[in-house]
Design a protein around this motif. Structure first.
Motif, mmCIF file in Angstrom:
data_model
loop_
_atom_site.group_PDB
_atom_site.id
_atom_site.type_symbol
_atom_site.label_atom_id
_atom_site.label_comp_id
_atom_site.label_asym_id
_atom_site.label_seq_id
_atom_site.Cartn_x
_atom_site.Cartn_y
_atom_site.Cartn_z
ATOM 1 N N UNK A 16 6.098 10.073 -1.586
ATOM 2 C CA UNK A 16 6.867 9.115 -1.390
ATOM 3 C C UNK A 16 7.791 8.827 -2.795
ATOM 4 N N UNK A 17 9.048 8.563 -2.814
ATOM 5 C CA UNK A 17 9.965 8.368 -4.133
ATOM 6 C C UNK A 17 10.282 6.940 -4.162
ATOM 7 N N UNK A 18 10.331 6.549 -5.327
ATOM 8 C CA UNK A 18 10.616 5.271 -5.573
ATOM 9 C C UNK A 18 12.156 5.071 -6.143
ATOM 10 N N UNK A 19 12.810 4.175 -5.893
ATOM 11 C CA UNK A 19 14.183 3.993 -6.384
ATOM 12 C C UNK A 19 14.410 2.600 -6.908
ATOM 13 N N UNK A 40 11.990 7.829 -9.298
ATOM 14 C CA UNK A 40 10.612 7.959 -9.825
ATOM 15 C C UNK A 40 10.144 8.632 -8.869
ATOM 16 N N UNK A 41 9.609 10.314 -9.224
ATOM 17 C CA UNK A 41 8.958 10.903 -8.248
ATOM 18 C C UNK A 41 7.841 11.331 -8.869
ATOM 19 N N UNK A 92 0.739 -1.081 -0.037
ATOM 20 C CA UNK A 92 0.050 0.018 -0.062
ATOM 21 C C UNK A 92 0.723 1.306 0.041
ATOM 22 N N UNK A 93 2.146 1.156 0.409
ATOM 23 C CA UNK A 93 3.043 2.368 0.550
ATOM 24 C C UNK A 93 4.040 2.482 -0.745
ATOM 25 N N UNK A 94 3.734 1.510 -1.620
ATOM 26 C CA UNK A 94 4.807 1.576 -2.725
ATOM 27 C C UNK A 94 4.052 2.384 -3.740
ATOM 28 N N UNK A 95 4.261 3.579 -4.232
ATOM 29 C CA UNK A 95 3.612 4.153 -5.162
ATOM 30 C C UNK A 95 3.759 3.624 -6.593
ATOM 31 N N UNK A 105 11.523 5.945 -0.329
ATOM 32 C CA UNK A 105 12.088 6.716 0.604
ATOM 33 C C UNK A 105 11.046 8.186 0.678
ATOM 34 N N UNK A 106 10.783 8.210 2.063
ATOM 35 C CA UNK A 106 9.776 9.371 2.192
ATOM 36 C C UNK A 106 10.584 10.882 2.124
#
Length: 373
Positions: free
Chosen positions: A353-356, A346-347, A253-256, A368-369
């Motif tokens: 939250x940002x995905x790397x 990925x913003x 649920x917290x992974x964009x 990362x928040x």
């Protein structure tokens, strides 16, 4: 009991065992290592009631038997003996004593009864499978940095080790850790026999101890899992641990899923630049601002009490201008996980939250928040 063993072999076995022992405990026997000599080898067993390690080593056994002795003291003695020494351990001397002889050195240590040493009960493991050491090492090494240290959220104090569906829909072996500020999700090919494994939370201490089993690239690890325990086993070493009794949150649920702004940057260059500008950030927040414009990234820090810093990097970025801040420590920890040349961020917006990812590798994903800067 009496046996002789090479100092290097003894040192490695005792060091493995004593690392599990808690330095402060109210139960004297838990400070000891159980030594069992039989046949052509010796077993060294240590436990803190949550984790148990058993190390097996070859030895010349003159008389079989068992005893328990202070693990830290034995480790210190063996560590200080001369290289190449043949060490003899015996309980044939004074009662309640273990005699250690090497060259001209002789030590006598107090022992405690073998019957007092706790044995960790082995449950009926519901799943057993074998996996190469590099596969397990990658899963735990890349996820453990995100383990929470907050004792109140005890269910986050470990790595969630389970089977799930990967990016391509195939079943994968997965490790996930999060502390609410950052998240790591690492996938690996599902070993044969692992599909029915119950999802378990492997505690932080066990993850640290497990690393010692995984150094040998050629090793194949037998993994056994139940709802309450997990065991990792090689021919010479067995690590058994209770798992955390709790429910890991629904991390999906917290992974964009809709982050569309894409930044690609040289991972090593990025990590070094973050480290440099963070030198002047305040210790409390360690905030670093990222200013993104067409093919350009400016990293900056403004710490009123310390000073300012700024560094520009050439990057691949073609979306709208974006300004976003992060904790420098979190950025560095994630950047250091990247094995490939480039890191892909990925913003969505400065508050999301940002995905790397590691280049085009979808088997490793980090979240990362952001923070206000």
């Amino acid at each position: 009991m009496k046996f002789s063993i090479e100092r290097a072999v003894l040192s490695k076995a005792v060091a493995q065992a004593q690392s599990v022992v808690e330095r402060r405990n109210t139960i004297p026997i838990l400070a000891n290592v159980l030594i069992e000599a039989e046949g052509d080898g010796v077993r060294f067993r240590a436990t803190d009631l949550d984790v148990e390690v058993v190390d097996r080593a070859p030895a010349q056994v003159a008389q079989k038997g068992a005893t328990t002795v202070a693990a830290l003291m034995l480790n210190e003695i063996v560590r200080k003996l001369g290289d190449g020494a043949l060490v003899t351990l015996s309980t044939q001397g004074a009662p309640g004593r273990l005699t250690i002889e090497a060259g001209r050195s002789t030590f006598q240590l107090s022992t405690l009864p073998v019957e007092d040493f706790p044995q960790m009960a082995s449950p009926d493991y519901t799943t057993s499978f074998e996996a190469p050491a590099p596969l397990l090492r990658r899963l735990f090494d890349k996820s453990k940095f995100a383990i929470s240290t907050e004792e109140t959220r005890y269910y986050l104090n470990g790595v969630y080790f389970h089977v799930s569906a990967g990016a391509d829909g195939k079943r994968v072996l997965r490790a996930v850790a999060t502390d609410g500020h950052r998240l790591a999700r690492i996938d690996a090919e599902l070993p044969e026999g692992a599909d029915g494994m119950p999802g378990v939370i492997v505690p932080r201490k066990t993850v640290a101890e497990l690393r010692k089993l995984l150094d040998d690239d050629e090793a194949v690890i037998k993994v056994s899992v139940s709802d309450t325990k997990i065991r990792f086993e090689t021919p010479s070493l067995t690590l058994t641990s209770k798992v955390i009794d709790g429910t890991f949150p629904d991390y999906t649920r917290v992974i964009p899923q809709a982050n569309a702004r894409r930044l690609e940057v040289d991972a090593k260059e990025f990590a070094r630049a973050v480290d440099r500008v963070a030198t002047v950030s305040s210790e409390r927040s360690r905030a670093v601002k990222l200013n993104l414009d067409e093919d350009r990234l400016i990293l900056s820090v403004n710490a009123p009490d310390q000073g300012t810093a700024e560094e520009e990097l050439a990057v691949a970025y073609g979306d709208e201008r974006l300004e976003i801040g992060f904790n420098a420590k979190y950025l560095l920890e994630i950047a250091h996980q990247v094995d490939r040349e480039n890191a892909v961020f990925l913003f969505n917006s400065s508050g999301d939250p940002t995905v790397m990812r590691e280049g085009d590798d979808l088997s490793a994903l980090y979240v990362v928040m952001p923070m206000r800067v």
